[in-house]
Design an enzyme around this catalytic site. Sequence first.
Site, PDB file in Angstrom:
ATOM      1  N   ASP A   1      -2.184   1.965   9.298  1.00 16.22           N
ATOM      2  CA  ASP A   1      -1.636   2.164   7.966  1.00 16.22           C
ATOM      3  C   ASP A   1      -1.749   0.842   7.183  1.00 16.22           C
ATOM      4  O   ASP A   1      -2.848   0.321   7.030  1.00 16.22           O
ATOM      5  CB  ASP A   1      -0.197   2.691   8.099  1.00 16.22           C
ATOM      6  CG  ASP A   1       0.422   3.138   6.803  1.00 16.22           C
ATOM      7  OD1 ASP A   1       0.157   4.279   6.382  1.00 16.22           O
ATOM      8  OD2 ASP A   1       1.192   2.351   6.214  1.00 16.22           O
TER       9      ASP A   1
ATOM     10  N   TYR B   1       3.306   9.705  -4.005  1.00 17.33           N
ATOM     11  CA  TYR B   1       4.287   8.730  -3.511  1.00 17.33           C
ATOM     12  C   TYR B   1       3.942   7.299  -3.922  1.00 17.33           C
ATOM     13  O   TYR B   1       4.833   6.513  -4.270  1.00 17.33           O
ATOM     14  CB  TYR B   1       4.437   8.847  -1.986  1.00 17.33           C
ATOM     15  CG  TYR B   1       3.267   8.331  -1.183  1.00 17.33           C
ATOM     16  CD1 TYR B   1       3.348   7.143  -0.474  1.00 17.33           C
ATOM     17  CD2 TYR B   1       2.055   9.028  -1.135  1.00 17.33           C
ATOM     18  CE1 TYR B   1       2.280   6.651   0.256  1.00 17.33           C
ATOM     19  CE2 TYR B   1       0.984   8.552  -0.403  1.00 17.33           C
ATOM     20  CZ  TYR B   1       1.095   7.366   0.282  1.00 17.33           C
ATOM     21  OH  TYR B   1       0.032   6.890   0.999  1.00 17.33           O
TER      22      TYR B   1
ATOM     23  N   TYR C   1       3.350  -1.668  -1.824  1.00 13.13           N
ATOM     24  CA  TYR C   1       2.748  -0.744  -2.789  1.00 13.13           C
ATOM     25  C   TYR C   1       2.764  -1.340  -4.198  1.00 13.13           C
ATOM     26  O   TYR C   1       1.844  -1.125  -4.982  1.00 13.13           O
ATOM     27  CB  TYR C   1       3.501   0.590  -2.774  1.00 13.13           C
ATOM     28  CG  TYR C   1       3.364   1.317  -1.467  1.00 13.13           C
ATOM     29  CD1 TYR C   1       2.293   2.168  -1.225  1.00 13.13           C
ATOM     30  CD2 TYR C   1       4.296   1.138  -0.443  1.00 13.13           C
ATOM     31  CE1 TYR C   1       2.158   2.823  -0.004  1.00 13.13           C
ATOM     32  CE2 TYR C   1       4.165   1.785   0.775  1.00 13.13           C
ATOM     33  CZ  TYR C   1       3.096   2.621   0.993  1.00 13.13           C
ATOM     34  OH  TYR C   1       2.953   3.267   2.191  1.00 13.13           O
TER      35      TYR C   1
ATOM     36  N   HIS D   1      -0.671  11.306  11.450  1.00 15.58           N
ATOM     37  CA  HIS D   1      -0.831   9.952  10.912  1.00 15.58           C
ATOM     38  C   HIS D   1      -0.316   8.867  11.860  1.00 15.58           C
ATOM     39  O   HIS D   1      -0.970   7.845  12.036  1.00 15.58           O
ATOM     40  CB  HIS D   1      -0.109   9.838   9.566  1.00 15.58           C
ATOM     41  CG  HIS D   1      -0.270   8.504   8.909  1.00 15.58           C
ATOM     42  ND1 HIS D   1      -1.486   8.040   8.450  1.00 15.58           N
ATOM     43  CD2 HIS D   1       0.620   7.505   8.659  1.00 15.58           C
ATOM     44  CE1 HIS D   1      -1.336   6.840   7.923  1.00 15.58           C
ATOM     45  NE2 HIS D   1      -0.070   6.487   8.045  1.00 15.58           N
TER      46      HIS D   1
END
Length: 318
Positions: A101, A150, A231, A294
């Site tokens: 990730d 998201y 993010y 995931h």
Amino acid sequence: MNEVTHQRIKTNGIWLHIAEQGTGPLVLLLHGFPELWYSWRHQITFLASHGYHVVAPDLRGCGDSDAPLSPSSYSVMHLVGDIIGLLDHFQQQQAFVVGHDWGALIGWHLCLFRPDRIKGLINLSVPHFDRNPKAKFVDSLNKIYGDGLYICQFQEPGRAERAFARYDYLTVMKKFLLITQTENLIAPPGMEIIDYLETPSRLPPWITEEELQVFADKFQESGFTGALNYYRAMDLNWELTAPWQGSKIMVPVKFLVGEKDIGFETNGVRDYVQGDVFRILVPNLEVVILDGHHFIQQEKPQQVSQEILSFLRKFPAE
């Protein structure tokens, strides 16, 4: 064999907490969102038992590591710098890196910025994409998916934190770590993603309530802002990485992805991973598709551990 030990190391101006076990060639395990070193609990002991010095940090902003307040302190330059500082601390010119990730994104950029420090890379779930020179990353996503995605919802400081606060920390962990369906990443108009995500009524066999509680307890201590700031630095990353536009990753790479990974199933990623462009950008590449979702290193720990070990064993012993 010695047990997993913990310490905090000063690197790149901050303190990082690490879990480590074993002796031998250095293997760094880099976690994703919303995770901790604990995501690698299965791989740490397995790889240490096969002759490796395994180090799994809580990345900056997470767990027991420092969490700078500003989103601009979470650029890929900072994240890569933290890992180079770990290599320097252990006095290792090179190491193997395993990323999942966000940890995979750090792994890709380690190979772009400092290939001289990486023996080999095993990345999970997130492939390498070349930078789009025409549009910032978040802007591009917003145009395609809108505010329900998201990543777009995570941009505004405080927004996701306020939404997450409507739930206890264990429920937030269940909503994210047990996600399975593609549409779960895009909330309907006017809804926050955390409200849209389902809370499973039953746990899958690969994780226990006690294991989920480990994540919940740590995020209750630290909050989510540090993890969300990754993010919020995405468009800054787009600006900073312009000099590497079109660069190839020449380090040997093994890429593992779950067949049912939400990212693998959307927007042509499957075709990209199995196609030519990925291999042009990463010429020394092996791709393995596993049966899973995931958070594959937790869901399929034995398979992932074996895949990592088979890659590491291709390199001559020092």
